[in-house]
Design a protein around this motif. Structure first.
Motif, PDB file in Angstrom:
ATOM      1  N   UNK A  42      -8.865   0.990   8.041  1.00 38.15           N
ATOM      2  CA  UNK A  42      -7.487   0.739   7.625  1.00 38.15           C
ATOM      3  C   UNK A  42      -7.350   1.054   6.138  1.00 38.15           C
ATOM      4  N   UNK A  43      -6.516   2.027   5.777  1.00 41.97           N
ATOM      5  CA  UNK A  43      -6.312   2.360   4.356  1.00 41.97           C
ATOM      6  C   UNK A  43      -5.785   1.164   3.568  1.00 41.97           C
ATOM      7  N   UNK A  44      -6.129   1.096   2.295  1.00 44.80           N
ATOM      8  CA  UNK A  44      -5.743  -0.030   1.447  1.00 44.80           C
ATOM      9  C   UNK A  44      -4.223  -0.180   1.381  1.00 44.80           C
ATOM     10  N   UNK A  45      -3.524   0.945   1.255  1.00 42.09           N
ATOM     11  CA  UNK A  45      -2.072   0.896   1.170  1.00 42.09           C
ATOM     12  C   UNK A  45      -1.436   0.302   2.417  1.00 42.09           C
ATOM     13  N   UNK A  46      -1.986   0.664   3.563  1.00 37.77           N
ATOM     14  CA  UNK A  46      -1.484   0.137   4.831  1.00 37.77           C
ATOM     15  C   UNK A  46      -1.727  -1.362   4.930  1.00 37.77           C
ATOM     16  N   UNK A  47      -2.899  -1.810   4.457  1.00 39.43           N
ATOM     17  CA  UNK A  47      -3.203  -3.247   4.448  1.00 39.43           C
ATOM     18  C   UNK A  47      -2.221  -4.003   3.569  1.00 39.43           C
ATOM     19  N   UNK A  48      -1.998  -3.480   2.373  1.00 41.54           N
ATOM     20  CA  UNK A  48      -1.118  -4.167   1.428  1.00 41.54           C
ATOM     21  C   UNK A  48       0.296  -4.294   1.968  1.00 41.54           C
TER      22      UNK A  48
END
Length: 513
Positions: free
Chosen positions: A63-69
């Motif tokens: 899961x990409x960091x941006x998607x998590x945030x």
């Protein structure tokens, strides 16, 4: 031959003793239709994963960091604020028309809505409300009373300027009890309250009883007040009861806060609380979200599985067992049984299995380091049924994994109190999602809307065909899930005619600002 015969004779008493003791040692083997015990099939032969290619891909997901945030970010302000005080302030009339009693069946969240309606009816009739009586649920057999679950003093004080409320009828009406109404036809009992009755119906049918006898008992009372064509003050009062007056008793709040603290801070020094068994959690790996957690209400019990008439992958044995269970409980009067499994899934009428809700969460962007709290009673199929979900989310907890037996002592075995704890934790989670619609789902969707909290509503109509497609690969599945849930994560939805005010409190109980 004689020796062989003697050995057989010696073994016979042991065999008889074993047969006699087996029902005691393993009662679930002899209760395949019991609500208390899962069937032999459901516990021992839970099916293997039905979506193995998707499951394998989900286990390897990144899961990409941006998607998590983006996923964990709170909802922005949406232009609506709570608005529950009456437009015009009225003092309570000096003279009450009499006392109103209601008897509420169903589970905790159905009873919660009934309590709100009871306060509204008392207001409509200018009557004094007796603290509602909670019936014993035929399934869970929980005898908890209103005072066992809700803070009575807080309830009365919060509504003191709206409705007069007493804990018990006065002495001259002490005869008006549940036992009294259960033993014969009584002039003071109202049995004919219609589902979603109007304010005029209560004024025409209940008020005369109050004026004649000084007291009226309404039973049954679940879903007995309309959601439409009621004065604004009455609608706002219902929300005031639901979102402000109904606070759980202190020990439920204390236990709930303990669970929330351990979910948000899993690396704390738990042994200082006296919960020695939690020391082993000190070596857990760090979870994402910096102390955040998601609550999954996993509504997948045997009643739901049977009533849905869907196929859950257990083959002919499971289909026959659920069909028999369905026949015993509902005598075949189940609308879904007329349709094929494929038709039901295309209509979004099949509850999501633990495996399917796990795949949905993974596709939405929750990683395997997500701290997940499981709010549920008994899962059909037991531990084997939720094994795929546990693989996807190894940091999954529930009440029993977070608290000791001593800490759970006051609520253990009491379905309404356990549901109250789950409700309390769910309300304070960063994200809430329910595997399928139901009273708890509806209640929390409304309450979290009122507080502007992120709540994911699974798109059942979209997910059904996706899970039927056995050739779909993970990228396509994830894209479809993300597209189908962009507008289902807590965005404002205005209540439509006939919809519940407790699920959709806008615009009745919230104002634009």
């Amino acid at each position: 031959m004689k020796i062989h015969h003697q050995n057989q004779s010696q073994r016979m008493p042991f065999a008889v003793l074993f047969v006699l003791l087996l029902p005691i040692l393993s009662p679930h083997l002899f209760s395949p239709l019991s609500r208390s015990y899962p069937s032999l099939f459901s516990e021992w032969n839970a099916p293997k994963p039905r979506h193995l290619p998707l499951l394998k891909a989900a286990l390897d997901r990144h899961v990409p960091v941006g998607e998590k945030n983006e996923l964990w970010s709170p909802l922005p302000y949406q232009g609506w604020k709570p608005c529950i005080e009456p437009a015009t302030i009225h003092t309570l009339p000096t003279k009450s028309q009499g006392y109103i009693q209601v008897f509420l069946d169903g589970g905790l969240n159905q009873q919660r809505m009934g309590i709100c309606d009871a306060v509204a009816v008392a207001k409509i009739l200018n009557a004094t409300l007796v603290i509602p009586h909670l019936e014993v649920n035929a399934v869970w057999q929980d005898t908890s009373s209103f005072a066992d679950i809700f803070d009575v003093e807080h309830f009365i004080d919060t509504l003191s300027h709206d409705v007069a409320i007493v804990k018990e009828p006065p002495s001259e009406y002490s005869w008006s009890s549940r036992e009294y109404y259960g033993t014969g036809i009584r002039a003071t009992r109202i049995k004919t309250a219609p589902v979603h009755g109007t304010a005029d119906w209560y004024l025409e049918n209940v008020l005369p009883v109050l004026q004649s006898y000084g007291i009226a008992a309404i039973a049954p009372f679940s879903h007995r007040l309309a959601f439409d064509k009621l004065p604004t003050n009455i609608q706002r009062l219902r929300c005031k009861v639901n979102f402000h007056a109904l606070a759980f008793v202190p020990h439920i709040r204390v236990l709930g806060d303990t669970l929330i603290n351990r979910l948000r801070h899993p690396f704390g020094n738990f042994h200082t609380s006296g919960t020695e068994f939690l020391k082993e959690r000190m070596n857990d790996t760090e979870s994402e979200g910096s102390g955040k957690f998601v609550v999954l209400h996993l509504r997948f019990d045997k009643d739901m599985a049977a009533h849905s008439s869907c196929d859950f992958g257990g083959g002919k044995a499971e289909r026959l067992a659920l069909a028999k269970y369905r026949q015993v409980l509902w005598q075949g009067r189940v609308l879904n049984s007329q349709f094929t499994d494929e038709a039901l899934r295309k209509q979004g009428r099949c509850p999501l299995t633990p495996e399917e809700i796990g795949l949905l969460l993974a596709a939405l962007g929750f990683s395997n380091s997500t701290r997940l709290y499981l709010a549920s009673h008994k899962v059909y199929g037991g531990e084997k049924r939720i094994s795929a979900l546990k693989k996807l989310f190894p940091l999954m907890d529930d009440k029993k994994s977070l608290a000791s037996a001593e800490e759970l002592k006051k609520v253990d075995g009491k379905a309404s109190l356990l549901a109250a704890v789950d409700y309390y934790v769910s309300l304070q989670s960063d994200i809430f999602i329910s595997a399928s619609p139901g009273n708890m789902h509806n209640a929390l969707v409304g309450h979290r809307t009122y507080l502007n909290l992120k709540t994911i509503r699974p798109n059942m109509v979209m997910l059904g065909p996706l899970f039927l497609n056995k050739s779909m690969e993970w990228p396509e599945f994830q894209h479809a899930v993300l597209s189908g849930h962009k507008s289902r994560q807590g965005q404002i939805r205005l209540r439509k005619e006939r919809q519940s005010i407790y699920t959709y409190p806008i615009p009745d109980c919230m104002c634009q600002s």
